[in-house]
Enzyme design. Structure first.
Site, short mmCIF file in Angstrom:
data_model
loop_
_atom_site.label_atom_id
_atom_site.label_comp_id
_atom_site.label_asym_id
_atom_site.label_seq_id
_atom_site.Cartn_x
_atom_site.Cartn_y
_atom_site.Cartn_z
N LYS A 119 0.86 -1.18 0.00
CA LYS A 119 0.00 0.00 0.00
C LYS A 119 0.89 1.23 0.00
O LYS A 119 2.03 1.18 0.47
CB LYS A 119 -0.92 0.01 1.22
CG LYS A 119 -2.01 -1.05 1.16
CD LYS A 119 -3.00 -0.87 2.30
CE LYS A 119 -4.11 -1.91 2.23
NZ LYS A 119 -5.07 -1.74 3.34
N HIS A 128 1.55 6.49 3.15
CA HIS A 128 0.74 7.70 3.21
C HIS A 128 1.25 8.70 4.23
O HIS A 128 2.24 8.49 4.92
CB HIS A 128 -0.73 7.36 3.44
CG HIS A 128 -1.02 6.69 4.76
ND1 HIS A 128 -0.80 7.30 5.96
CD2 HIS A 128 -1.54 5.46 5.04
CE1 HIS A 128 -1.16 6.50 6.94
NE2 HIS A 128 -1.61 5.38 6.42
N HIS A 164 2.01 7.67 7.80
CA HIS A 164 3.26 6.93 7.95
C HIS A 164 4.45 7.87 7.85
O HIS A 164 5.45 7.69 8.55
CB HIS A 164 3.37 5.85 6.85
CG HIS A 164 2.32 4.79 6.94
ND1 HIS A 164 1.69 4.27 5.84
CD2 HIS A 164 1.77 4.17 8.01
CE1 HIS A 164 0.80 3.36 6.23
NE2 HIS A 164 0.84 3.28 7.53
#
Length: 630
Positions: free
Chosen positions: A153, A156, A159
């Site tokens: 993933k 983002h 993070h």
């Protein structure tokens, strides 16, 4: 001069803080003047917000002198203050007293400390010791859980903030002499990896996986998830048709069989079966998952290295043992803390605080959830690391989760562990998009900021041609822009990602900080004086206000470090560094080095080298790479 010598010896320790010398001296004088207890006076002597208000300030009400008006006491201190080798006569301002350090002794104390050992100047090495009085008892250990992206993933904004703040905290505790374990707890387990396994079987490419593991797995996941959504939409539509036919009393067998066939062949069902194979230890399924995990970690390592961040451990949800979670469930049941609720297991925490709610620890199908794994991880990590403290750097969206975790550990009879856990939270970022659209790949963000900085650098061709590696420098400047924008406010405050503002050399930005450091390095190079000559400098020649203000600001660094350790806020350091660079950049016209007499030149160079070393140390504490040319 004997008093000064004694004070100088007193601060030749790993915990040296020049301002503490003045606090000790002031405490003795004020105790005699006011009758207040030294233990009350000492902590009441605080740094001022601006140098115009003095170097230390005393709020007289903090002395708790019964029956005496604070304003009168402040005036008495000003009038009756004895002569001091270190301090000017204080200034009373209503109930406050401002104390100003004499410039010559301050420079004689501070600058040699910085020049002798800039890396350790300001650090309090006792903070990380089990017993400051007995070094043999060793250092305390802290585990910092930060970053924690999900494999396959995009990395983002949450993070990114966790990584930046966590990296800073790791540096801070390391400089405070703690034994630091940097831990990245990857999102690497769960049904979504069944979805990924199915998607890779249908659309994956080994070559693409090797070339760009995170990007390729993400695109596979998006593609197969879109198919899954379409399938679920078809199933929902047909279930609606079945309901209508049932209501009319018409036959539905054929349509039900069609729905069942679609469901059996759906991504959702195939993913469920694939993940079950992983849980059952199927070699093929686990082998592919391990490949995904290992390749993703290698790519993450490269990205984190660009941010000057490294990890000691790459952990993950997959690494938590079933036995740890089962043991936690057993203890909760034995203590009567867990209960059944519609087939699931919960812990009702509302009896302790309504805001804690009811925490689910096992789903209806008997599988564990994130909270269960976190409970298991607390015990596994303590068994492995014997930590004195463990920090979780997670967004404020997880405030409830963390409060529930810590409360459950306490209720399990491990209050000793619960007290060692701390949640460092932060607000969210908005407006962070890249050239690929709204998908937030960290590498894309860093590439975009580097391109922007390279563009700015090229605008000044005369300086651009002097930079040895402009691409590398642009990358460092871009990363500095990202880091400084993130750390410019208190953690809990969110912010809007603004590419134009953060890459500007105007205002308090990362590029401005780097420019200030590079300009200072250029001046030091042009002086062409060997560094070992600095010990001969006559520091009493630093009499100009710009010079003495720089020395006064350098003296504050140990207090700034100590306050940062208490607040755990990177903005505390950043605010100081901008304050220092503002004073520095305004001094150049008044403190010319190249055109000054040799003795003055050497003294000013000693001052500027001291500023450069503290600026460098502070930037590295924030995970910035100081550049020397740009």
């Amino acid at each position: 001069m004997s008093t000064l010598s004694a004070l100088r010896v007193n601060i030749d320790k790993p915990t040296a803080n020049p301002v503490d010398v003045y606090r000790i001296h002031l405490t003795k004088l004020l105790a005699g003047l006011t009758g207040a207890a030294p233990a009350v006076i000492y902590p009441a002597l605080q740094l001022t917000q601006t140098l115009a208000k003095g170097d230390l300030s005393l709020a007289v009400p903090a002395l708790r002198l019964k029956g005496r008006k604070p304003d009168d006491v402040a005036q008495m201190i000003q009038n009756e203050f004895p002569d001091s080798p270190l301090l000017e006569r204080p200034v009373a301002d209503r109930s406050f007293v401002q104390f100003f350090f004499k410039p010559a002794p301050l420079a004689a104390i501070v600058l040699p400390l910085v020049l002798d050992d800039a890396a350790n100047y300001g650090r309090d090495l006792t903070l990380g010791l089990h017993d400051p009085a007995d070094h043999a008892k060793g250092r305390k250990r802290i585990v910092i859980d930060f970053g924690s992206p999900n494999i396959a993933k995009p990395f983002h904004a949450g993070h990114l903030r966790s990584t930046i703040i966590g990296g800073f905290l790791a540096n801070l505790y390391e400089q405070a002499n703690w034994d630091v374990v940097r831990l990245n707890y990857l999102g690497d387990w769960g049904k979504q990896y069944g979805v990924l396994g199915v998607g890779f079987a249908d659309f994956g490419s080994r070559d693409e996986l090797e070339r760009d593991p995170i990007g390729h797995l993400f695109h596979v996941y998006v593609k197969v998830s879109a198919i899954a959504r379409d399938q679920q939409a078809v199933i929902k539509e047909k279930e609606g048709q079945i309901a209508e036919l049932n209501a009319k009393g018409e036959p539905v067998v054929a349509l039900e069989a069609e729905v069942e066939k679609i469901r059996d062949a759906s991504v959702d069902e195939r993913a469920r079966q694939y993940f079950k194979r992983m849980c059952d230890g199927d070699d093929e399924a686990l082998g592919l998952w391990k490949t995904f995990r290992d390749l993703s970690i290698e790519r993450y390592k490269d990205t984190f290295a660009r941010l000057n961040i490294h990890y000691d451990v790459y952990d993950g949800e997959s690494q938590i043992k079933d036995s740890s979670m089962e043991e936690a469930a057993r203890v909760l049941e034995e203590k009567g803390l867990s209960e059944d609720s519609q087939g699931a297991k919960i812990v009702d925490l509302t009896q302790y605080a309504k805001k804690l709610g009811k925490a689910i620890i096992k789903k209806k199908d008997g599988t564990s959830i994130y909270l269960t794994r976190d409970i298991g991880a607390v015990f596994e990590r303590y068994e492995k690391y014997h930590y004195d403290k463990m920090i979780y750097v997670i967004a404020n969206q997880q405030d409830l989760h963390m409060m529930q975790l810590i409360k459950i550990i306490e209720l399990m009879g491990r209050d000793d562990l619960a007290k060692r856990l701390q949640h460092i939270n932060f607000g969210l970022v908005s407006g962070m998009s890249t050239r690929r659209g709204t998908v937030k790949f960290l590498d894309d963000i860093l590439r975009d900021t580097a391109d922007k900085m390279h563009e700015v650098m090229r605008a000044n061709q005369s300086k651009y041609v002097q930079v040895e590696d402009p691409e590398r420098t642009a990358d460092i400047l871009g990363i500095s822009a990202v880091l400084v924008q993130d750390m410019s406010g208190k953690r809990i405050n969110g912010y809007t990602f603004d590419m134009n503002r953060m890459t500007s050399f105007e205002g308090d930005t990362g590029p401005y900080l780097q420019y200030s450091h590079a300009r200072l390095c250029s001046i030091i190079r042009k002086a062409e004086i060997p560094m070992d000559e600095l010990s001969r400098a006559d520091l009493s020649l630093l009499t100009e206000k710009h010079a003495t203000d720089l020395v006064r600001t350098l003296a504050q660094w140990p207090d700034v470090f100590r306050n940062t350790y208490k607040t755990q806020e990177p903005v505390t350091v950043l605010t100081y560094l901008f304050k220092l660079t503002h004073a520095l950049n305004s001094s150049y016209d008044r403190l010319n080095i190249l055109k000054s007499e040799p003795d003055v030149k050497l003294a000013r160079l000693a001052l500027y080298c001291s500023v450069q070393r503290i600026l460098n140390s502070g930037m590295r504490l924030l995970s910035l790479t100081p550049v020397e040319r740009m």
